[in-house]
Scaffold this active site. Structure first.
Site, PDB file in Angstrom:
ATOM      1  N   CYS A 146       0.810  -1.220   0.000  1.00  0.00           N
ATOM      2  CA  CYS A 146       0.000   0.000   0.000  1.00  0.00           C
ATOM      3  C   CYS A 146       0.847   1.276   0.000  1.00  0.00           C
ATOM      4  O   CYS A 146       0.318   2.366  -0.189  1.00  0.00           O
ATOM      5  CB  CYS A 146      -0.949  -0.012   1.189  1.00  0.00           C
ATOM      6  SG  CYS A 146      -2.093  -1.391   1.104  1.00  0.00           S
ATOM      7  N   HIS A 182      -3.208   7.060   2.311  1.00  0.00           N
ATOM      8  CA  HIS A 182      -3.635   5.758   1.798  1.00  0.00           C
ATOM      9  C   HIS A 182      -4.997   5.434   2.417  1.00  0.00           C
ATOM     10  O   HIS A 182      -5.183   5.530   3.628  1.00  0.00           O
ATOM     11  CB  HIS A 182      -2.602   4.697   2.174  1.00  0.00           C
ATOM     12  CG  HIS A 182      -3.083   3.310   2.003  1.00  0.00           C
ATOM     13  ND1 HIS A 182      -3.642   2.865   0.821  1.00  0.00           N
ATOM     14  CD2 HIS A 182      -3.126   2.257   2.856  1.00  0.00           C
ATOM     15  CE1 HIS A 182      -3.992   1.594   0.957  1.00  0.00           C
ATOM     16  NE2 HIS A 182      -3.696   1.206   2.182  1.00  0.00           N
ATOM     17  N   ASN A 222     -10.055  -0.449   0.325  1.00  0.00           N
ATOM     18  CA  ASN A 222      -8.607  -0.320   0.232  1.00  0.00           C
ATOM     19  C   ASN A 222      -8.140  -0.971  -1.075  1.00  0.00           C
ATOM     20  O   ASN A 222      -8.132  -2.194  -1.182  1.00  0.00           O
ATOM     21  CB  ASN A 222      -7.984  -1.003   1.456  1.00  0.00           C
ATOM     22  CG  ASN A 222      -6.470  -0.987   1.446  1.00  0.00           C
ATOM     23  OD1 ASN A 222      -5.853  -0.685   0.426  1.00  0.00           O
ATOM     24  ND2 ASN A 222      -5.869  -1.329   2.566  1.00  0.00           N
TER      25      ASN A 222
HETATM   26  N1  ACO Z   1     -17.841  -8.513  10.979  1.00  0.00           N
HETATM   27  C1  ACO Z   1     -18.258  -8.713  12.233  1.00  0.00           C
HETATM   28  N2  ACO Z   1     -17.412  -8.934  13.258  1.00  0.00           N
HETATM   29  C2  ACO Z   1     -16.088  -8.934  12.987  1.00  0.00           C
HETATM   30  C3  ACO Z   1     -15.589  -8.738  11.688  1.00  0.00           C
HETATM   31  C4  ACO Z   1     -16.523  -8.517  10.652  1.00  0.00           C
HETATM   32  N3  ACO Z   1     -16.136  -8.304   9.362  1.00  0.00           N
HETATM   33  N4  ACO Z   1     -14.233  -8.795  11.719  1.00  0.00           N
HETATM   34  C5  ACO Z   1     -13.893  -9.020  12.998  1.00  0.00           C
HETATM   35  N5  ACO Z   1     -15.007  -9.125  13.758  1.00  0.00           N
HETATM   36  C6  ACO Z   1     -15.110  -9.363  15.193  1.00  0.00           C
HETATM   37  C7  ACO Z   1     -13.923 -10.116  15.710  1.00  0.00           C
HETATM   38  O1  ACO Z   1     -14.117 -11.498  15.569  1.00  0.00           O
HETATM   39  C8  ACO Z   1     -13.878  -9.655  17.136  1.00  0.00           C
HETATM   40  O2  ACO Z   1     -14.819 -10.409  17.863  1.00  0.00           O
HETATM   41  P1  ACO Z   1     -14.385 -11.087  19.250  1.00  0.00           P
HETATM   42  O3  ACO Z   1     -14.080  -9.917  20.141  1.00  0.00           O
HETATM   43  O4  ACO Z   1     -15.618 -11.827  19.619  1.00  0.00           O
HETATM   44  O5  ACO Z   1     -13.215 -11.934  18.942  1.00  0.00           O
HETATM   45  C9  ACO Z   1     -14.394  -8.215  17.092  1.00  0.00           C
HETATM   46  O6  ACO Z   1     -15.100  -8.099  15.863  1.00  0.00           O
HETATM   47  C10 ACO Z   1     -13.311  -7.167  17.161  1.00  0.00           C
HETATM   48  O7  ACO Z   1     -12.281  -7.512  16.227  1.00  0.00           O
HETATM   49  P2  ACO Z   1     -11.020  -6.603  16.006  1.00  0.00           P
HETATM   50  O8  ACO Z   1     -10.080  -7.287  15.092  1.00  0.00           O
HETATM   51  O9  ACO Z   1     -10.522  -6.140  17.340  1.00  0.00           O
HETATM   52  O10 ACO Z   1     -11.704  -5.360  15.267  1.00  0.00           O
HETATM   53  P3  ACO Z   1     -11.095  -3.927  14.998  1.00  0.00           P
HETATM   54  O11 ACO Z   1     -11.869  -2.880  15.671  1.00  0.00           O
HETATM   55  O12 ACO Z   1      -9.593  -3.917  15.198  1.00  0.00           O
HETATM   56  O13 ACO Z   1     -11.367  -3.755  13.450  1.00  0.00           O
HETATM   57  C11 ACO Z   1     -10.195  -3.897  11.387  1.00  0.00           C
HETATM   58  C12 ACO Z   1     -10.807  -4.665  12.536  1.00  0.00           C
HETATM   59  C13 ACO Z   1     -11.283  -3.125  10.668  1.00  0.00           C
HETATM   60  C14 ACO Z   1      -9.563  -4.904  10.430  1.00  0.00           C
HETATM   61  C15 ACO Z   1      -9.128  -2.892  11.919  1.00  0.00           C
HETATM   62  O14 ACO Z   1      -8.277  -3.552  12.814  1.00  0.00           O
HETATM   63  C16 ACO Z   1      -8.293  -2.270  10.827  1.00  0.00           C
HETATM   64  O15 ACO Z   1      -8.793  -1.553   9.983  1.00  0.00           O
HETATM   65  N6  ACO Z   1      -6.969  -2.491  10.839  1.00  0.00           N
HETATM   66  C17 ACO Z   1      -6.096  -1.990   9.792  1.00  0.00           C
HETATM   67  C18 ACO Z   1      -6.032  -2.980   8.684  1.00  0.00           C
HETATM   68  C19 ACO Z   1      -5.506  -2.406   7.403  1.00  0.00           C
HETATM   69  O16 ACO Z   1      -5.708  -1.244   7.108  1.00  0.00           O
HETATM   70  N7  ACO Z   1      -4.850  -3.248   6.597  1.00  0.00           N
HETATM   71  C20 ACO Z   1      -4.384  -2.884   5.316  1.00  0.00           C
HETATM   72  C21 ACO Z   1      -3.101  -2.115   5.391  1.00  0.00           C
HETATM   73  S1  ACO Z   1      -2.582  -1.581   3.858  1.00  0.00           S
HETATM   74  C22 ACO Z   1      -1.713  -2.816   2.980  1.00  0.00           C
HETATM   75  O17 ACO Z   1      -0.494  -2.850   2.913  1.00  0.00           O
HETATM   76  C23 ACO Z   1      -2.467  -3.865   2.201  1.00  0.00           C
END
Ligand code: ACO
Length: 335
Positions: free
Chosen positions: A119, A261, A291
């Protein structure tokens, strides 16, 4: 044209273009495949829908369409393009897809190559191309960011599949001796934290003949520790931008647009808050595209230029971040 006067060669920004596939995958539709909901995805990421490539619009085709649109915004003859840099992690050909784009464009006098930095790829490619221009080696360059992560997403993993989409964007840049609108940049990588986000090779052991093994090709789906990537982004991006402001004698108050990004709206807002850049100056279109990896920055830039939001001489602070881990920042003046 007003600009920052320099004695040496500088960079001028001449055109933008973008392309996204027609297929729309809404949050609602994803919830038919994995246990999630429109409400969860929107509130955690800001994303409502993303585009998914079909057979016809692979990285080469998307990159070509974006590059063509960027060239059409200039008065260039395509034969005067010297350099094409394609930022992608998902080329059609692992040996490189940029020369195929060169051929489709008919840019027969250009040298074209791929650059991979996930990214951060577009930002790294823009910096790379700018250095060729500033060094005097080339005059006209097309920088493309194009990715098709839909082919590498685990569509059964709700923690990651909700984030990504496909698309492409491109910028046409030119060397000029009158001013330099590429004000400054900074780049960083940290392989120690690389395991937070990977698209690793499968490494399946096979044998050629007795006692001579080889690892067969192919890739495993994206593996991501979302929380760690999130923490990395909201910590490192404000730091690198702040460092860049100091290095270039700019302040965040002088920035017209913050162009990050497009990973997650919460990341964009948090970085803006830390830099004291108000929300109305933060460019965002991730609601529509998710993304798109290397494509997000030029895709957003093209939209903002065409909508007349970014105007001549506007100061834009950019930052790309992602797998590697890698991150970088650039400060430019549009025009
Ligand atoms: N729908 C419903 N529930 C979900 C989902 C979903 N799609 N995904 C996760 N959950 C649940 C999990 O299972 C967890 O439940 P639990 O507590 O019972 O285990 C709960 O929601 C919280 O999960 P987290 O992983 O803590 O959720 P978070 O608030 O961190 O959000 C997210 C997740 C959106 C992925 C966030 O962490 C994020 O955006 N991180 C950055 C990722 C990113 O940008 N990556 C790309 C980088 S760029 C590149 O180089 C490609």
């Amino acid at each position: 044209m007003e600009g920052i006067k320099v004695n040496q060669i500088g960079v001028s920004f001449k055109g933008t273009g973008s392309f996204v596939p027609d297929q729309i995958l809404t949050n609602q539709k994803i919830s038919q495949r994995v246990d999630t909901s429109d409400e969860w995805i929107k509130s955690r990421t800001g994303i409502s829908e993303r585009r998914i490539s079909s057979l016809e619009d692979d990285v080469t085709e998307m990159g070509y369409r974006a590059a063509l649109a960027a060239i059409e915004m200039t008065d260039w003859d395509v034969k005067t393009v010297d350099l094409i840099v394609l930022a992608t992690s998902t080329p059609n050909d692992l040996f490189g897809s940029a020369p195929s784009i060169q051929a489709k464009l008919g840019a027969s006098n250009a040298v074209a190559f791929d650059l991979t930095a996930a990214c951060s790829g577009f930002l790294f490619a823009l910096i790379t191309a700018s250095q060729f221009l500033k060094g005097g080696s080339f005059k006209r360059a097309i920088v493309i960011g194009a990715d098709q992560l839909s082919s590498f997403v685990d569509w059964n993993d709700r923690r990651s599949c909700i984030l990504f989409g496909d698309g492409a964007g491109a910028l046409a840049i030119e060397a000029t001796s009158e001013f330099d609108n590429f004000i400054g940049f900074d780049m960083q990588t940290d392989g120690e934290r690389g395991s937070f986000l990977n698209l690793p090779s499968k490494n399946i052991k096979d044998s050629i003949i007795d006692n001579i093994d080889f690892l067969s090709g192919g890739f495993s789906p994206i593996q991501m520790n979302g929380q760690e990537v999130y923490k990395f982004a909201v910590r490192e991006v404000p730091i690198i931008l702040d460092k860049l402001f100091k290095k270039t004698n700019y302040s965040s108050g002088e920035v017209d647009w913050l162009l990050l990004h497009q990973a997650n709206q919460r990341i964009l807002d948090s970085v803006g808050d830390r830099l004291k850049i108000p929300r109305e100056k933060i460019l965002s279109n991730l609601e529509k595209y998710g993304n798109t990896s290397a494509a997000t920055i030029p895709l957003m830039m093209d939209e903002a230029i065409k909508n007349n939001r970014i105007k001549q001489n506007d100061i834009i602070a950019m930052s790309g971040f992602g797998a590697g881990l890698s991150w970088g920042a650039a400060l430019i003046k549009w025009g």
